[in-house]
Write an enzyme that holds these catalytic residues in place. Structure first.
Site, short mmCIF file in Angstrom:
data_model
loop_
_atom_site.label_atom_id
_atom_site.label_comp_id
_atom_site.label_asym_id
_atom_site.label_seq_id
_atom_site.Cartn_x
_atom_site.Cartn_y
_atom_site.Cartn_z
N HIS A 30 -3.67 -5.03 0.30
CA HIS A 30 -3.19 -5.44 1.62
C HIS A 30 -3.14 -6.97 1.72
CE1 HIS A 30 -2.90 -1.65 3.90
NE2 HIS A 30 -3.76 -1.22 2.98
N GLU B 47 -1.56 -8.76 3.73
CA GLU B 47 -1.54 -9.23 5.12
C GLU B 47 -2.95 -9.51 5.65
OE1 GLU B 47 -2.32 -4.85 5.65
OE2 GLU B 47 -1.21 -6.11 4.24
N CYS C 220 0.83 -1.20 0.00
CA CYS C 220 0.00 0.00 0.00
C CYS C 220 0.87 1.26 0.00
CB CYS C 220 -0.99 -0.03 1.17
SG CYS C 220 -2.34 1.17 0.98
#
Length: 230
Positions: free
Chosen positions: A210, A212, A111
């Site tokens: 993202h 994660e 990001c």
């Protein structure tokens, strides 16, 4: 064999925990979990001192998500929707980015990390993406990830074992002018640049989404694998 040491940049923000309410260096724990699962040793890097000096002690680096970059760094005035600018974090992470590019340290930008890479190499940003694409799907509501389909280049398709993906997005900025040396490796259907790769670098990938936030983490696996190769 020892685990590759993966540095992860972090936020410095007011936070409340147990009986304390104070300024805190913090990072969503999902980053830590993914690096550890992939076989790396995560180390959180706060924007203090000269973090660039650490690159010689790391095997890989993640510049994590966060607030907006000061638009003065790419020659623009502040848009009314640009926010959470932390100039001390900009200073630290741009120093880290320069040291990483100079050293060939394996790098994953997430990001904000993609935006740091692009601006560090001379690119610029759309400061408020809805002004460009006409919708808010990339950041639908505060604290809510959007799911926006992206088409992957062969580089990322090899990592993900698929050429299409619907990952978690939470960004209201994106690449405007692409920096020299960067290759676009993913776009969303509205044309937004969602991933880039730096040619000539051993491993330098950055995504606007993202990773994660999802259970599987092939990008973290790829980074740790590259870090392990030295």
């Amino acid at each position: 064999m020892s685990r590759p040491v993966i540095g992860i940049t972090c936020y410095v923000e007011p936070a409340r925990f147990t009986v304390w309410d104070m300024t805190t260096a913090l990072l969503p724990y999902m980053y830590v979990e993914h690096v550890a699962r992939a076989g790396g040793q995560p180390v959180i890097i706060p924007p203090a001192g000269d973090p660039a000096e650490l690159t010689g002690r790391l095997d890989g680096l993640i510049i994590a998500g966060g607030g907006d970059i000061d638009p003065a760094r790419y020659g623009s005035r502040m848009h009314e929707q640009t926010g959470y600018v932390r100039k001390f974090r900009d200073e630290a992470e741009f120093g880290l980015m320069r040291a990483t590019l100079d050293s060939g340290l394996p790098f994953l930008g997430i990001c904000r990390g993609l935006q740091v890479l692009n601006v560090a190499l001379g690119g610029s940003l759309h400061q408020h993406l809805p002004d460009v694409v006409g919708h808010t799907d990339h950041s639908p509501a505060p604290g809510t990830f959007g799911r926006v389909p992206v088409r992957l280049s062969p580089t990322l398709a090899k990592i993900y074992q698929d050429d299409h993906l619907t990952p978690a997005h939470y960004h209201h900025q994106a690449v405007d002018r692409l920096a020299d040396g960067l290759e676009v490796t993913a776009r969303s259907e509205d044309g937004t640049i969602e991933a880039v790769e730096l040619g000539g670098h051993p491993f330098a990938l950055a995504v606007q989404w993202h990773p994660e936030a999802d259970e599987d983490g092939p990008l973290f696996d790829a980074l740790v694998s590259a870090a392990g190769r030295g």
